[in-house]
Design a protein around this motif. Sequence first.
Motif, PDB file in Angstrom:
ATOM      1  N   THR A 111     -21.600 -11.139   0.947  1.00 25.24           N
ATOM      2  CA  THR A 111     -22.345 -11.731  -0.164  1.00 25.24           C
ATOM      3  C   THR A 111     -23.551 -10.882  -0.503  1.00 25.24           C
ATOM      4  OG1 THR A 111     -23.476 -13.745  -0.936  1.00 25.24           O
ATOM      5  CG2 THR A 111     -23.734 -13.151   1.393  1.00 25.24           C
ATOM      6  N   ASP A 112     -24.123 -11.134  -1.684  1.00 31.87           N
ATOM      7  CA  ASP A 112     -25.318 -10.401  -2.103  1.00 31.87           C
ATOM      8  C   ASP A 112     -26.469 -11.341  -2.467  1.00 31.87           C
ATOM      9  OD1 ASP A 112     -24.398 -11.510  -4.444  1.00 31.87           O
ATOM     10  OD2 ASP A 112     -24.760  -9.725  -5.658  1.00 31.87           O
ATOM     11  N   GLY A 113     -26.343 -12.617  -2.096  1.00 30.40           N
ATOM     12  CA  GLY A 113     -27.381 -13.553  -2.497  1.00 30.40           C
ATOM     13  C   GLY A 113     -27.652 -14.630  -1.475  1.00 30.40           C
ATOM     14  N   GLN A 114     -27.962 -15.809  -1.965  1.00 27.47           N
ATOM     15  CA  GLN A 114     -28.236 -16.964  -1.142  1.00 27.47           C
ATOM     16  C   GLN A 114     -27.432 -18.146  -1.657  1.00 27.47           C
ATOM     17  OE1 GLN A 114     -32.290 -18.423  -1.705  1.00 27.47           O
ATOM     18  NE2 GLN A 114     -32.459 -17.207  -3.575  1.00 27.47           N
ATOM     19  N   ILE A 142     -22.177  -9.739   5.985  1.00 26.86           N
ATOM     20  CA  ILE A 142     -22.586  -8.475   5.364  1.00 26.86           C
ATOM     21  C   ILE A 142     -23.391  -8.797   4.110  1.00 26.86           C
ATOM     22  CG2 ILE A 142     -21.825  -6.317   4.310  1.00 26.86           C
ATOM     23  CD1 ILE A 142     -19.313  -6.435   5.962  1.00 26.86           C
ATOM     24  N   GLY A 143     -24.625  -8.306   4.061  1.00 27.01           N
ATOM     25  CA  GLY A 143     -25.456  -8.456   2.882  1.00 27.01           C
ATOM     26  C   GLY A 143     -25.417  -7.196   2.046  1.00 27.01           C
ATOM     27  N   ILE A 144     -24.989  -7.325   0.781  1.00 20.73           N
ATOM     28  CA  ILE A 144     -24.824  -6.173  -0.115  1.00 20.73           C
ATOM     29  C   ILE A 144     -26.006  -6.087  -1.070  1.00 20.73           C
ATOM     30  CG2 ILE A 144     -23.372  -5.117  -1.876  1.00 20.73           C
ATOM     31  CD1 ILE A 144     -21.007  -6.444  -0.738  1.00 20.73           C
ATOM     32  N   LEU A 189     -31.333 -11.881  -1.819  1.00 20.46           N
ATOM     33  CA  LEU A 189     -30.495 -11.870  -0.627  1.00 20.46           C
ATOM     34  C   LEU A 189     -31.193 -12.601   0.523  1.00 20.46           C
ATOM     35  CD1 LEU A 189     -27.949 -10.868   0.840  1.00 20.46           C
ATOM     36  CD2 LEU A 189     -29.198  -8.762   1.385  1.00 20.46           C
ATOM     37  N   ASP A 190     -30.545 -13.623   1.050  1.00 19.17           N
ATOM     38  CA  ASP A 190     -31.115 -14.435   2.132  1.00 19.17           C
ATOM     39  C   ASP A 190     -30.673 -13.831   3.479  1.00 19.17           C
ATOM     40  OD1 ASP A 190     -32.171 -16.348   3.767  1.00 19.17           O
ATOM     41  OD2 ASP A 190     -31.331 -18.062   2.677  1.00 19.17           O
ATOM     42  N   GLU A 191     -31.382 -12.800   3.897  1.00 21.82           N
ATOM     43  CA  GLU A 191     -31.020 -12.126   5.140  1.00 21.82           C
ATOM     44  C   GLU A 191     -31.263 -13.005   6.362  1.00 21.82           C
ATOM     45  OE1 GLU A 191     -31.457  -7.783   5.556  1.00 21.82           O
ATOM     46  OE2 GLU A 191     -32.930  -7.966   3.919  1.00 21.82           O
ATOM     47  N   ALA A 192     -32.276 -13.834   6.299  1.00 20.16           N
ATOM     48  CA  ALA A 192     -32.573 -14.720   7.431  1.00 20.16           C
ATOM     49  C   ALA A 192     -31.418 -15.673   7.691  1.00 20.16           C
ATOM     50  CB  ALA A 192     -33.868 -15.488   7.153  1.00 20.16           C
ATOM     51  N   MET A 193     -30.871 -16.225   6.615  1.00 22.63           N
ATOM     52  CA  MET A 193     -29.740 -17.144   6.771  1.00 22.63           C
ATOM     53  C   MET A 193     -28.509 -16.419   7.307  1.00 22.63           C
ATOM     54  SD  MET A 193     -27.564 -19.102   3.821  1.00 22.63           S
ATOM     55  CE  MET A 193     -26.992 -17.499   3.289  1.00 22.63           C
TER      56      MET A 193
END
Length: 338
Positions: free
Chosen positions: A198-201, A226-228, A250-254
């Motif tokens: 994904t690229d978001g939240q 994977i965060g894009i 992008l919600d990297e923490a989640m």
Amino acid sequence: MISVAWPWIFVVLPLPILVYFLSPKKQLTSAALKVPVLLPGINSKATAAGEQRIPIWFVAIIWCLLVLAASRPQWLGDVIEIPSKGREMMIAVDLSGSMRIEDMQLNGNQVDRLTMLKQLLGEFIERRQGDRLGLILFGDDAYMQAPMTFDRKTVQQMLDESVIGLVGQKTAIGDAMALAVKRFVNKKESNRVLLLVTDGQNTSGKISPDQALELAVAKDVTIYTIGIGADVMMERSLFGTRKVNPSRDLDEAMLSKIAKQTKGSYFRAKDGESMSKIYQLLDQLEPVEQDQQQMRPLTALFYYPLALAFILIFVQMYLVQYTQFNFTSKSFAKKGAK
């Protein structure tokens, strides 16, 4: 490829010749053909004259066909890999509107996020030989695009045919996770792996990521996230060009939390090169089963030569009967004329 199961049986091919030459020759002391009394007027000489002899080459063909059928010819299909374990991986791909942002570098070209994902994820799918793969597409909702299957080409084709906005403009990460977990519920012997890209939240869906995470932990599903998205992108405006962060949503923490609590890993893909390295690392974390069984489907072919041999036998029997009938008819006609 055509092969025979019993090739040793071809040693009997010269058997009729050996029997013919090695058997003792007997002197005939009587007529070679006995005429039934029910057919008066046909003497042995006449019958012998009208006798239909089977050509030796015809008998040889029938014998060869019977021996060929007895050798059990069969067609060997292509080798099929059978995994010794139930290895399964579900792939969830984000198709929200933000996936059209052109901030990714792939082979020196500027492309959008989905184009890069299709290229590199397709190569990853191709390498997963022997694994069962499934594909989930999510936007406003999550949909099962391809159920678990060994057919990697079909999964790759489904991915290639996907377009941005196909399932909405938002991002239902929780629904995608829950749908994947649901597919693993009845799988007792499976490694249960979900690859979430994904690229978001989470901005949509009926199930939150935290609720889906509880389900994944309870069902022992390992999730790799994977965060894009690039960190910096040049954007043109009325006041010139400025630097922006295209991955600010992008919600990297989640994603890190999901990966950590399910014993997976979180990866950050900022360009095509980093994305390629992520997939190579996944091949190491979830290696393809090397000790695989192989099989080649067999198709029996013995009935073809066997059927042809019987057809030739019946044809010869018909010709013999037809010839004898004509000869008998002519003999009666000649006797009546006298």
